[in-house]
Design a protein around this motif. Structure first.
Motif, PDB file in Angstrom:
ATOM      1  N   THR A 286       0.941  -1.025  -0.046  1.00  0.00           N
ATOM      2  CA  THR A 286       0.007  -0.047   0.043  1.00  0.00           C
ATOM      3  C   THR A 286       0.823   1.420   0.162  1.00  0.00           C
ATOM      4  O   THR A 286       0.651   2.245  -0.856  1.00  0.00           O
ATOM      5  CB  THR A 286      -0.987  -0.005   1.195  1.00  0.00           C
ATOM      6  OG1 THR A 286      -1.993  -1.109   1.200  1.00  0.00           O
ATOM      7  CG2 THR A 286      -1.723   1.237   1.136  1.00  0.00           C
ATOM      8  N   MET A 287       2.070   1.376   0.902  1.00  0.00           N
ATOM      9  CA  MET A 287       2.633   2.192   0.919  1.00  0.00           C
ATOM     10  C   MET A 287       3.506   2.794  -0.488  1.00  0.00           C
ATOM     11  O   MET A 287       3.555   3.777  -0.859  1.00  0.00           O
ATOM     12  CB  MET A 287       3.929   2.359   2.240  1.00  0.00           C
ATOM     13  CG  MET A 287       4.644   3.521   2.123  1.00  0.00           C
ATOM     14  SD  MET A 287       6.372   3.039   2.841  1.00  0.00           S
ATOM     15  CE  MET A 287       6.842   2.104   1.531  1.00  0.00           C
ATOM     16  N   THR A 288       3.838   1.835  -1.068  1.00  0.00           N
ATOM     17  CA  THR A 288       4.611   1.666  -2.457  1.00  0.00           C
ATOM     18  C   THR A 288       3.561   2.501  -3.464  1.00  0.00           C
ATOM     19  O   THR A 288       4.153   3.180  -4.016  1.00  0.00           O
ATOM     20  CB  THR A 288       5.190   0.363  -2.883  1.00  0.00           C
ATOM     21  OG1 THR A 288       5.844  -0.117  -1.941  1.00  0.00           O
ATOM     22  CG2 THR A 288       5.784   0.558  -4.061  1.00  0.00           C
ATOM     23  N   LEU A 289       2.453   1.822  -3.582  1.00  0.00           N
ATOM     24  CA  LEU A 289       1.554   2.410  -4.393  1.00  0.00           C
ATOM     25  C   LEU A 289       1.187   3.885  -4.241  1.00  0.00           C
ATOM     26  O   LEU A 289       1.125   4.617  -5.162  1.00  0.00           O
ATOM     27  CB  LEU A 289       0.109   1.672  -4.297  1.00  0.00           C
ATOM     28  CG  LEU A 289       0.345   0.123  -4.994  1.00  0.00           C
ATOM     29  CD1 LEU A 289      -1.054  -0.690  -4.626  1.00  0.00           C
ATOM     30  CD2 LEU A 289       0.710   0.037  -6.404  1.00  0.00           C
ATOM     31  N   GLU A 290       0.991   4.040  -2.889  1.00  0.00           N
ATOM     32  CA  GLU A 290       0.730   5.665  -2.441  1.00  0.00           C
ATOM     33  C   GLU A 290       1.925   6.340  -2.900  1.00  0.00           C
ATOM     34  O   GLU A 290       1.729   7.524  -3.192  1.00  0.00           O
ATOM     35  CB  GLU A 290       0.364   5.717  -1.241  1.00  0.00           C
ATOM     36  CG  GLU A 290      -0.995   5.276  -0.639  1.00  0.00           C
ATOM     37  CD  GLU A 290      -1.067   5.089   0.844  1.00  0.00           C
ATOM     38  OE1 GLU A 290      -0.203   5.470   1.721  1.00  0.00           O
ATOM     39  OE2 GLU A 290      -2.246   4.815   1.222  1.00  0.00           O
ATOM     40  N   MET A 291       3.128   6.028  -2.765  1.00  0.00           N
ATOM     41  CA  MET A 291       4.343   6.819  -3.067  1.00  0.00           C
ATOM     42  C   MET A 291       4.314   7.026  -4.796  1.00  0.00           C
ATOM     43  O   MET A 291       4.832   8.102  -4.990  1.00  0.00           O
ATOM     44  CB  MET A 291       5.657   6.083  -2.543  1.00  0.00           C
ATOM     45  CG  MET A 291       5.825   6.056  -1.077  1.00  0.00           C
ATOM     46  SD  MET A 291       7.391   5.203  -0.562  1.00  0.00           S
ATOM     47  CE  MET A 291       8.609   6.070  -1.352  1.00  0.00           C
ATOM     48  N   GLN A 292       3.955   5.857  -5.300  1.00  0.00           N
ATOM     49  CA  GLN A 292       3.916   6.105  -6.895  1.00  0.00           C
ATOM     50  C   GLN A 292       2.910   7.049  -7.059  1.00  0.00           C
ATOM     51  O   GLN A 292       3.365   8.087  -8.137  1.00  0.00           O
ATOM     52  CB  GLN A 292       3.797   4.696  -7.554  1.00  0.00           C
ATOM     53  CG  GLN A 292       5.068   3.695  -7.578  1.00  0.00           C
ATOM     54  CD  GLN A 292       4.674   2.301  -8.069  1.00  0.00           C
ATOM     55  OE1 GLN A 292       3.274   1.935  -8.196  1.00  0.00           O
ATOM     56  NE2 GLN A 292       5.548   1.687  -8.504  1.00  0.00           N
ATOM     57  N   GLN A 293       1.912   7.174  -6.637  1.00  0.00           N
ATOM     58  CA  GLN A 293       0.831   8.137  -7.004  1.00  0.00           C
ATOM     59  C   GLN A 293       1.398   9.325  -6.482  1.00  0.00           C
ATOM     60  O   GLN A 293       1.175  10.278  -7.471  1.00  0.00           O
ATOM     61  CB  GLN A 293      -0.561   7.767  -6.425  1.00  0.00           C
ATOM     62  CG  GLN A 293      -1.094   6.368  -6.781  1.00  0.00           C
ATOM     63  CD  GLN A 293      -2.585   5.965  -6.072  1.00  0.00           C
ATOM     64  OE1 GLN A 293      -2.613   6.709  -5.140  1.00  0.00           O
ATOM     65  NE2 GLN A 293      -3.110   4.978  -6.510  1.00  0.00           N
ATOM     66  N   SER A 294       1.751   9.488  -5.489  1.00  0.00           N
ATOM     67  CA  SER A 294       2.341  11.033  -4.937  1.00  0.00           C
ATOM     68  C   SER A 294       3.495  11.480  -5.865  1.00  0.00           C
ATOM     69  O   SER A 294       3.427  12.475  -6.495  1.00  0.00           O
ATOM     70  CB  SER A 294       2.929  10.614  -3.454  1.00  0.00           C
ATOM     71  OG  SER A 294       3.271  12.075  -3.147  1.00  0.00           O
ATOM     72  N   VAL A 295       4.386  10.532  -6.610  1.00  0.00           N
ATOM     73  CA  VAL A 295       5.512  10.978  -7.438  1.00  0.00           C
ATOM     74  C   VAL A 295       4.887  11.441  -8.662  1.00  0.00           C
ATOM     75  O   VAL A 295       5.276  12.254  -9.397  1.00  0.00           O
ATOM     76  CB  VAL A 295       6.410   9.930  -7.490  1.00  0.00           C
ATOM     77  CG1 VAL A 295       7.346  10.306  -8.746  1.00  0.00           C
ATOM     78  CG2 VAL A 295       7.152   9.794  -6.100  1.00  0.00           C
ATOM     79  N   GLN A 296       3.704  10.817  -9.218  1.00  0.00           N
ATOM     80  CA  GLN A 296       3.108  11.122 -10.495  1.00  0.00           C
ATOM     81  C   GLN A 296       2.496  12.382 -10.681  1.00  0.00           C
ATOM     82  O   GLN A 296       2.092  12.872 -11.530  1.00  0.00           O
ATOM     83  CB  GLN A 296       2.242   9.893 -10.897  1.00  0.00           C
ATOM     84  CG  GLN A 296       2.960   8.644 -11.346  1.00  0.00           C
ATOM     85  CD  GLN A 296       2.033   7.528 -11.452  1.00  0.00           C
ATOM     86  OE1 GLN A 296       0.683   7.590 -11.449  1.00  0.00           O
ATOM     87  NE2 GLN A 296       2.849   6.343 -11.907  1.00  0.00           N
ATOM     88  N   LYS A 297       2.022  12.956  -9.373  1.00  0.00           N
ATOM     89  CA  LYS A 297       1.325  14.216  -9.280  1.00  0.00           C
ATOM     90  C   LYS A 297       2.074  15.637  -9.582  1.00  0.00           C
ATOM     91  O   LYS A 297       3.152  15.754  -9.624  1.00  0.00           O
ATOM     92  CB  LYS A 297       0.775  14.604  -8.111  1.00  0.00           C
ATOM     93  CG  LYS A 297      -0.399  13.496  -7.648  1.00  0.00           C
ATOM     94  CD  LYS A 297      -0.862  13.909  -6.393  1.00  0.00           C
ATOM     95  CE  LYS A 297      -2.276  12.740  -5.864  1.00  0.00           C
ATOM     96  NZ  LYS A 297      -2.598  13.152  -4.714  1.00  0.00           N
TER      97      LYS A 297
END
Length: 43
Positions: free
Chosen positions: A32-43
């Motif tokens: 979950t943390m990995t997916l949230e980090m990826q979404q944050s970087v893509q913003k």
């Protein structure tokens, strides 16, 4: 409890699930943390 960040030297980072206290969903928490980090970087 959130994933535990271990201090490292230089620019490296390390994340460990289940520390400092064990949790039955540590692998899921890391995922979950990995997916949230990826979404944050893509913003």
């Amino acid at each position: 409890m959130s994933p535990f960040y271990l201090p490292t030297l230089g620019d490296a980072n390390m994340v460990v699930g289940g520390l400092p206290e064990q949790r039955p969903d540590s692998a899921g928490a890391i995922g979950t943390m990995t997916l949230e980090m990826q979404q944050s970087v893509q913003k």
